[in-house]
Design a protein around this motif. Structure first.
Motif, short mmCIF file in Angstrom:
data_model
loop_
_atom_site.label_atom_id
_atom_site.label_comp_id
_atom_site.label_asym_id
_atom_site.label_seq_id
_atom_site.Cartn_x
_atom_site.Cartn_y
_atom_site.Cartn_z
N LYS A 61 0.85 -1.20 0.00
CA LYS A 61 0.00 0.00 0.00
C LYS A 61 0.88 1.25 0.00
O LYS A 61 2.08 1.17 0.26
N ALA A 62 0.25 2.38 -0.24
CA ALA A 62 0.97 3.65 -0.17
C ALA A 62 1.50 3.83 1.26
O ALA A 62 0.96 3.26 2.21
N THR A 63 2.57 4.60 1.38
CA THR A 63 3.29 4.72 2.65
C THR A 63 2.37 5.13 3.81
O THR A 63 2.57 4.69 4.94
N ASP A 64 1.37 5.97 3.52
CA ASP A 64 0.50 6.43 4.61
C ASP A 64 -0.67 5.46 4.85
O ASP A 64 -1.59 5.77 5.60
N LYS A 65 -0.65 4.30 4.21
CA LYS A 65 -1.76 3.36 4.37
C LYS A 65 -1.30 1.98 4.81
O LYS A 65 -1.89 0.96 4.46
N LYS A 66 -0.21 1.93 5.56
CA LYS A 66 0.35 0.64 5.98
C LYS A 66 -0.61 -0.11 6.89
O LYS A 66 -0.56 -1.34 6.98
N ASP A 67 -1.48 0.64 7.58
CA ASP A 67 -2.45 -0.02 8.46
C ASP A 67 -3.37 -0.96 7.68
O ASP A 67 -3.81 -1.98 8.20
N GLU A 68 -3.62 -0.59 6.42
CA GLU A 68 -4.50 -1.42 5.59
C GLU A 68 -3.89 -2.80 5.36
O GLU A 68 -4.60 -3.80 5.28
#
Lengths: 566, 566
Positions: free
Chosen positions: A326-333
Motif C-alpha cells: 500500500k501507499a506509505t500512509d496506508k500501511k495499516d490497511e
C-alpha cells in the motif's frame, strides 16, 4: 530425496515457493540472485550464489555446481547459457527460453503451429510514419509491445487512434531504443489462463482453466475455475496443451499460458510464461499437486500420478488475491488485510519476505470454498468491503420451496428437522403454474448460489419438483402434499413418475420430515459431521421405541392404551 | 506480519514445521540449537544461535533478542529460564514446563485436578526390596518410568512379575542414578491423542481425537479421526480440554494430550506434551489451521477463528505415517517409500533434512481421503504391501442391491448410467426376506466401506430399500420393480410410504435409470466433476429432443410415424 542438485535462476517469490517444496522433499537447491532475496531467506545452504541471472560469470558458476538448472524468471542472459559447457541439464531448454523471451518470435512460432493468436507484426522504427502504417494494417486501436523484458503491463502501450500517436512519441521517447512489435487489438471479455506441465517424456497435463482479473495492469485476483461455461474451460485447456506441445524438445516443467476470451466466443493465446506463474498460485491450496511441486517433479523426472492437476476432492472453487504494497500512509490497511485473512477459515496467507513498497507484490491469499459465492463472500470480508465475517453465517445449503403457502404447515416440519441438524437453509414459495418465470430462475440459479439440495413440496398436479429437477443438476426431493381429493395419491404419482433422464427423490405423502432427513443424509456425502449426527439421531429414535416397549411390557396393553393413546 | 521476534528453543522437526509457517507469515524467528539443525536449514536469518537449550548462557542470549520465547522440546534448563530478567514473554510459562517436565509431578497435578490417570507413586531407590514393595502396592505388571527426559519409550520399563526384577536390576544398572516413579498398568486397547490449543485469553480448543499406533515404542501411524465410537472421541476431547485448562496461567500454545482407552471403556490421561506433537502432524493436510500455525497464532495473540481445529470441509479421514530411517543395507526401501508416496494422489511427503540413521524420524507422510478404507488402501501401496496403486482403481461410491436376480434386467439400467458417468460402483443381490442377516451386514458396513449412496431395487412387498435405510446413515434410493400383479404400485407404496424418521428416495416404477442419475446428482454435492457432467448430460438430452422435433417438423407426422414408430 534426490541426490541431484537443482539450480534455480532467480530468487523471487516464485523461487521461494519452489524452495518451500524442495525443503519438504529434501531436494538440494542452489539459488542465483541477490543476497537475501525471497527464496534465499528460506534456505540456509552455503552454496547459494549472490549475483545476477543476467551475468554470464554467475550463470557459469551456478551451472558448475548443479545437475539440473531451471528458471523462475525468463529475463536471463541466454547467450551465456548457450556456452554452458558443463553437463548440467537445463529445463526448460535454452531454445524454449529464447523462443518465449522474445514475444514477437513467440507469436510467430505459435502462428506457424496453427495456434490462434492476435495478429502481430514487427515495428521497424518508432516514428510517426511507421505507426500510421501499422495502424492502417492492424486497425485502431492496436497494441505496441516491447519484444523483451515486459511484465505486469510494463512495455505495453495502447495506440488508440492516429491522434494519439504524437502523444505516445512525446511521452515515451525511450521506446526508440527498444525492439518493438505491434499486435492487433483483441476485443476480449475475459482473460483466462491455464498452467500446463510437460514431463521429461513430453507428456502434457493441464490444470483447470482460471480467470485473471487485472487492475492497473497488475493481476488483482484469479478465479478457479474461470467463471465461463465448462465447454470454454475445456477448449482453453486443450488450446493451452497444444501450445506447450508445440514447443521444442526438452521443454520440461510448468508453463503458464495466458489467453483472451473474445466477445465472439473465440480463444486466442496471449502469451506463455516458461515457469510457475501468478495464475497458478491457487494450486497450492486447491489442487492435488501444486504448480511448484509439479515443476520440481517434472524437471527431476519424479512421479506425476494420474489426476495430479485436479482440484482436491471436494474443493470446488478458489479465489487467489494478490497482496500489493500500500501507499506509505496506508500501511495499516496491510495489517488489517492480514488480520482479516487469519480470521477467515479456508483462507491462507503466503507472504514473500519482501519489504513493503507501493504496488509491490508482497504475497498472495488463497481462499477455498464449495461455491464461488462462498469464496466471494470471504473475499469481500478480507478486503474490508463487508463487515460481516460470513464464516459465522453460512450460506444456505438446502432450499425449501413449495407451490403455495397452504403447503407450509406440511413443509415447516422439514425446516424443524434442518434446524435440529444445524443445516443452513432458505425457505420460500415458488409456484410452477402461477410463477413459471420465478421457478425457472430459482432452478437455474440454485447451484450457482451454493444450494446443494432442493426440497420441493406440491399438491394436486404437483409439477414443481419435476420441473425444478429438469432445470438444475442438483438432487431434488419431492414431497407430495395431500390435497382435498384423492388423498395425495395424485401428487405422489405426479412427483414420482418422472420420465427417464430427470429424477425426483420422492418421499411419503405429507412426510416433509423425511425429505429433510434425506437432505441431511445427502449432505453427509461431503460433510462427515452430518453422518455422525444422523447416527446419533437414529440411536435416539431407537431408544425412544425401546422405552415405549418397556412401559408397554411393564403396564400391560390396557393401561398403556388408557394412559398414552387417549 | 508481526513486528515481534519469536525465539524457538530447539531446532528439530517440530521447530522446522513452525518455521515453515513463520516463513509464510513473515514472522521473524530465532532458533537456539546446534548449527544446521532441521529448523535452521529453512531459515537463513543471521540471528540464530548455535548452542544448546540446556545451556544457561545460550538461553540468556536468546531471551535478549526476542520478544516471545517458545519450545519445540521441553527438556530444557528450566532454572536458567527462571532467572531470565529480560522482558521476554515465555509461552507456555516456565511453571507449566516445570510441571510437565517431571512426569511424576505432572501426574500428581492431574490427580489433584480430578483428571483420571494411572495410579503413580515415587520409587525412592532402585533395589529389589523397593520394587517388590511397589509391585505389592500396584500389582504386576507395572511400569517403571524415569521422571524426566523420556521420549519414544526411552526411560520406560515394564516390570512383569517378581521374577523379572532381578533381570531389570542387572540389565539397567544405570537407572540407579535416575529419579524414578512407578505407574499402575493401564490395560488399554488403544492409545488416543488430542491436540489442544490454549489462547492468550485462556480459551481452549481441541482438534479431532486421533489414534496412535506404536511399533517398538515409536509412533508408527496416526489415524484421524480415531477408529472408535464418536462418543468416545468426544469424551476424549473434553478430557483433553479439561487437562489443559487445569494448567497454570500463561499456558499458551498447543499441547499434545496422550490418552489410554481401556478395555472397560474408560479413558485415562497418559501424558502431556507442552508443544506441537507427532500425533498432530496430520493437521497440516487435514485441518483448517495446522497445529504449527495454531501454536504461532496462539503465542502471538493472532486470530483463532471459529472452527479452526475442524477437519477441512470434506476431508473425512487422514492417516499419518512416520518415516523412520532404515538399516544401512536397506536404504533402497527409503527411496521406494518416497517414490510410492509421490505416486499416490492425496499423499504428502514431509522430510526433515536429517541424515538417515536406523529408526531415526526422517519425516512423515500425510494421507487424506474420504474414508479410512481409502486411506488404508493408499497406505498399503505406499508401504509396498500392495502392488496395486489404488489411486487408479477407485473404491465403489455407489452400492446397487436388489432383492432377486429377476430384478437385474431393470436394475442393470442403473449400472449403465453409472458407467457412463464414470462412477465406481458395486452390484449384488441382497434379499430382505431370504437373506436378512446379509442385509443387516450390508447396510451396517456400507458407510465404513466408503459407499456413499445405496440404490436398492425390489418388487412386491419391496422391503429392501426401507430396511436398509433403517440401518445406515447413508441416503438410500428405492426402485419399485414391477411384478406380475398390481403393475408395480404395490412396490411403489411399500418403498415410498416410509414412516417419519427413516427416508427412502423413491423413483418411478422400474426406472432404475433415474435412480442412478439421482445418485450422480447426490455425489455432485462433494464432487464438482459430476455436476459438470450432469449439465452436459442434460444438454445432450435437450439436443436429442430438439433434433426429433426438427425431423417431425420437416417430415410431417405421418412420415415420422412411419419411419420412427414402427
Amino acid at each position: 530425496m534426490e541426490a541431484r542438485t537443482v539450480g534455480i535462476i532467480g530468487g523471487g517469490q516464485l523461487g521461494r515457493m519452489l524452495i518451500e517444496v524442495a525443503n519438504r522433499l529434501n531436494i538440494d537447491t542452489v539459488i542465483l540472485d541477490a543476497p537475501n532475496s525471497p527464496a534465499k531467506q528460506i534456505s540456509n545452504s552455503i552454496k547459494h550464489i549472490d549475483g545476477s541471472f543476467t551475468n554470464a560469470e554467475d550463470l557459469k558458476k551456478l551451472s558448475e555446481i548443479c545437475d539440473v538448472m531451471t528458471f523462475e524468471i525468463e529475463h536471463v542472459n541466454v547467450e551465456s547459457l548457450k556456452n554452458n559447457t558443463s553437463n548440467t541439464k537445463i529445463y526448460p531448454s535454452i531454445a524454449t527460453i529464447e523462443l518465449i523471451k522474445d514475444k514477437l518470435i513467440q507469436k510467430q512460432h505459435l502462428i506457424q503451429n496453427g495456434i490462434d493468436v492476435a495478429e502481430s507484426i514487427p515495428v521497424a522504427s518508432f516514428d510517426k510514419e511507421t505507426l500510421l502504417e501499422t495502424g492502417s494494417k492492424l486497425g485502431f486501436p492496436f497494441m505496441m509491445k516491447t519484444r523483451t523484458l515486459g511484465y505486469d503491463g510494463r512495455g505495453n502501450f495502447v495506440v488508440k487512434n492516429t491522434e494519439s500517436i504524437d502523444q505516445l512519441l512525446k511521452n515515451d521517447p525511450n521506446l526508440k531504443t527498444q525492439s518493438l512489435y505491434a499486435e492487433k487489438w483483441a476485443p476480449f471479455t475475459k482473460e483466462l489462463a491455464v498452467m500446463v506441465v510437460r514431463s521429461i517424456n513430453n507428456k502434457v497435463y493441464s490444470y483447470p482453466t482460471v480467470e485473471t482479473v487485472h487492475v492497473d495492469n497488475i493481476c488483482h485476483t484469479c478465479y478457479a475455475p474461470a467463471r465461463v461455461d465448462e465447454n470454454v474451460q475445456s477448449k482453453a485447456r486443450l488450446l493451452a496443451e497444444k501450445t506447450i506441445q508445440s514447443l521444442p524438445s526438452e521443454s520440461v516443467g510448468v508453463f503458464g499460458v495466458e489467453l483472451f476470451y473474445l466477445e465472439n466466443g473465440e480463444l486466442l493465446v496471449n502469451e506463455i510464461a516458461p515457469r510457475p506463474h501468478n495464475s497458478g498460485h491457487y494450486t497450492i491450496n486447491a489442487c492435488i499437486v501444486s504448480q511448484f511441486e509439479a515443476h520440481l517433479r517434472a524437471i527431476l523426472g519424479l512421479p506425476l500420478p494420474e489426476g495430479f492437476t485436479s482440484m482436491t476432492t471436494n474443493i470446488t472453487n478458489c479465489i487467489m488475491l494478490n497482496v500489493l504494497g500500500k501507499a506509505t500512509d496506508k500501511k495499516d490497511e496491510e495489517k488489517l488485510l492480514y488480520e482479516n485473512t487469519l480470521n477467515t477459515p479456508g483462507a491462507s496467507l503466503y507472504l514473500y519476505g519482501k519489504e513493503s513498497r507501493p504496488k509491490r507484490k508482497l504475497g498472495h491469499i488463497n481462499i477455498v470454498g464449495n461455491s464461488m459465492q462462498e469464496c466471494e463472500a470471504k473475499l469481500q470480508y478480507i478486503l474490508g468491503q463487508s463487515t460481516e465475517n460470513t464464516t459465522n453465517k453460512k450460506s444456505p445449503e438446502v432450499g425449501i420451496i413449495m407451490g403455495s403457502d397452504s403447503d407450509l404447515p406440511v413443509m415447516s416440519q422439514a425446516c424443524k428437522i434442518l434446524e435440529r441438524f444445524d443445516v443452513p437453509f432458505e425457505v420460500t414459495i415458488v409456484s410452477a403454474h402461477r410463477t413459471p418465470q420465478r421457478m425457472f430462475t430459482y432452478a437455474h440459479d440454485a447451484h450457482q448460489r451454493g444450494i446443494k439440495v432442493i426440497i420441493a413440496g406440491a399438491g394436486g398436479a404437483a409439477h414443481l419438483p419435476g420441473m425444478v429437477a429438469a432445470m438444475t443438476p442438483l438432487p431434488v426431493i419431492g414431497v407430495p402434499v395431500k390435497g382435498s381429493t384423492l388423498d395425495g395419491v395424485d401428487s405422489l404419482y405426479s412427483i414420482v413418475q418422472m420420465p427417464r433422464g430427470i429424477p425426483v427423490a420422492s418421499v411419503a405423502i405429507n412426510n416433509s420430515t423425511n425429505a429433510a432427513i434425506l437432505a441431511v443424509r445427502m449432505l453427509g456425502i461431503s460433510n462427515p459431521k452430518y453422518i455422525a449426527d444422523m447416527k446419533s439421531f437414529m440411536e435416539v429414535q431407537e431408544e425412544e421405541v425401546i422405552q415405549k416397549a418397556a412401559i408397554l411390557e411393564k403396564d400391560g396393553y390396557e393401561e398403556y392404551l388408557h394412559n398414552y393413546k387417549k
